[in-house]
Scaffold this active site. Structure first.
Site, PDB file in Angstrom:
ATOM      1  N   HIS A   1      -6.610  -6.852  -0.304  1.00  0.00           N
ATOM      2  CA  HIS A   1      -6.734  -5.409  -0.511  1.00  0.00           C
ATOM      3  C   HIS A   1      -5.873  -4.994  -1.696  1.00  0.00           C
ATOM      4  CE1 HIS A   1      -7.169  -6.408   3.815  1.00  0.00           C
ATOM      5  NE2 HIS A   1      -8.309  -5.745   3.635  1.00  0.00           N
TER       6      HIS A   1
ATOM      7  N   ASP B   1      -4.643 -12.540   3.613  1.00  0.00           N
ATOM      8  CA  ASP B   1      -5.839 -12.017   4.270  1.00  0.00           C
ATOM      9  C   ASP B   1      -7.117 -12.246   3.470  1.00  0.00           C
ATOM     10  OD1 ASP B   1      -5.006 -10.242   2.362  1.00  0.00           O
ATOM     11  OD2 ASP B   1      -4.806  -8.535   3.696  1.00  0.00           O
TER      12      ASP B   1
ATOM     13  N   ASP C   1      -3.135 -10.287  -2.240  1.00  0.00           N
ATOM     14  CA  ASP C   1      -3.669  -9.750  -0.994  1.00  0.00           C
ATOM     15  C   ASP C   1      -5.129  -9.353  -1.201  1.00  0.00           C
ATOM     16  OD1 ASP C   1      -4.206  -7.446   1.017  1.00  0.00           O
ATOM     17  OD2 ASP C   1      -2.276  -8.211   1.700  1.00  0.00           O
TER      18      ASP C   1
ATOM     19  N   HIS D   1       0.812  -1.221   0.000  1.00  0.00           N
ATOM     20  CA  HIS D   1       0.000   0.000   0.000  1.00  0.00           C
ATOM     21  C   HIS D   1       0.849   1.276   0.000  1.00  0.00           C
ATOM     22  CE1 HIS D   1      -3.727  -2.089   0.461  1.00  0.00           C
ATOM     23  NE2 HIS D   1      -3.497  -2.514   1.694  1.00  0.00           N
TER      24      HIS D   1
END
Length: 367
Positions: free
Chosen positions: A180, A266, A178, A141
């Site tokens: 996200h 995740d 991931d 990120h």
């Protein structure tokens, strides 16, 4: 038989993200739980690797910290100095939910260095073709001028840039599974046709308004950025179909010289920060598919960099399955939680899920 490198360091578990009060709206009503990004799920990966006997069959490689010059391959001097200042004084947030604890600057440099070390291992050591870097803090990120979502510096971006500028690697594919969206990695290579970035993630979740299917790159990089936003509730069957329809054909067409995985576990069935239903077998399938592609196009050179994953009971089993596939070594470790998925649709491809993937797969790519 080629070896798999394992990169980790005790200091990764010492990165202090605090008690979690800053991000816990329920404080004052229920007992504070602590910050969700904490060492437990990662340390237990190490525990399980030792317990299964797999660790002794891996090649341990000690990480070296990234230099400031390497950090500056992506990050601004202002951001780097801000992180250093927080680390040496009071600690704090270096952007958006990216906590810097006392001493975190050096640990974050070593996390980036772990990613670089993993890449160097598979490129420079003829006895090693695959590597897993269990680093912390995560990175995908982090943007050029700020940390985002637990990520301080962008491990995958800097490792890829070092591979190209210092090690002579040309084309690189980065696959981010991931839950996200890997917004920082997307930003770094959005106009770059030497890096194919593919992100599979939960639709519309985090960061908000990022990871849309129509965000396909610009300029020379048009078509080299592939977002696969998946509906909440997607499980093994959906991820397998996305790989077969989109990921594998794209990498086959691109023919990279190195594959990097932003390996966030995740999307796992029990994770508190997503609503996906991937099991150890789903992660095993994705790792196996990318290893086969690395063998086909990149002389086997495949690096997995640990990202998210917040269920301390399940992340170790998902990660262990991935490392088994990278190494080609099978142990007696199974999925002790698989029984609890019975009756769910984790291994079913539903019509609306198939329709979404087919639409993305049919998007023309002008390479």
């Amino acid at each position: 038989m080629k070896k798999t490198a394992f990169i980790c360091d005790e200091s990764y578990f010492w990165h202090n993200t605090g008690g979690g009060a800053l991000f816990e709206p329920a404080v004052g009503y229920v007992q504070e739980l602590g910050f969700v990004e904490n060492p437990e799920s990662k340390r237990r990966v190490v525990n399980l690797l030792h317990r299964s006997g797999l660790m002794e069959q891996l090649t341990g490689v000690k990480p070296a910290p990234a230099t400031v010059g390497q950090l500056e391959l992506f990050h601004t001097r202002r951001h780097i100095e801000h992180v250093q200042h927080l680390s040496q004084t009071t600690g704090g947030d270096c952007g958006d939910s990216a906590i810097v604890g006392i001493g975190s600057y050096e640990i974050a440099k070593l996390s980036v260095g772990g990613a670089i070390t993993a890449v160097k291992a598979v490129v420079q050591n003829p006895e090693i073709t695959t590597a897993y870097a269990l680093t912390r803090p995560p990175g995908h990120h982090a943007e050029a001028d700020r940390g985002v979502g637990f990520c301080i510096f962008n491990n995958a971006v800097i490792a890829a840039k070092v591979a190209q500028r210092e090690l002579g690697v040309g084309k690189i594919a980065i696959v981010d599974w991931d839950a996200h969206h890997g917004n920082g990695t997307e930003d770094a290579f959005y106009s770059d046709d030497s890096v194919l970035f593919i992100s599979l993630h939960q639709e519309g979740y985090d960061p908000i308004d990022r990871g849309n299917a129509e965000d396909a790159g610009e300029g020379a990089g048009k078509g080299f950025n592939i977002n696969i936003p998946l509906y909440a509730g997607s499980g093994d069957a959906v991820y397998k179909y996305a790989f077969d329809k989109i990921v594998t054909p794209a990498i086959d067409s691109f023919a990279p010289e190195l594959i990097i995985i932003s390996a966030g576990q995740d999307a796992g069935f029990f994770d508190p920060l997503s609503r996906m239903m991937v099991t150890t077998e789903g992660y095993r399938y994705m790792a196996k598919s990318l290893k086969q592609l690395a063998d086909k196009h990149a002389h086997g050179r495949l690096v997995a960099l640990h990202e998210g994953g917040y269920c301390a009971s399940y992340v170790p089993f998902c990660t262990h399955a991935i490392i088994e596939e990278l190494s080609g070594i099978t142990t007696d470790v199974g999925d002790p939680f698989l029984y609890s998925m019975a009756g769910t649709t984790y291994n079913t491809l539903l019509p609306h899920q198939k329709e979404r993937i087919d639409k993305i797969a049919n998007t023309p790519r002008h390479w």
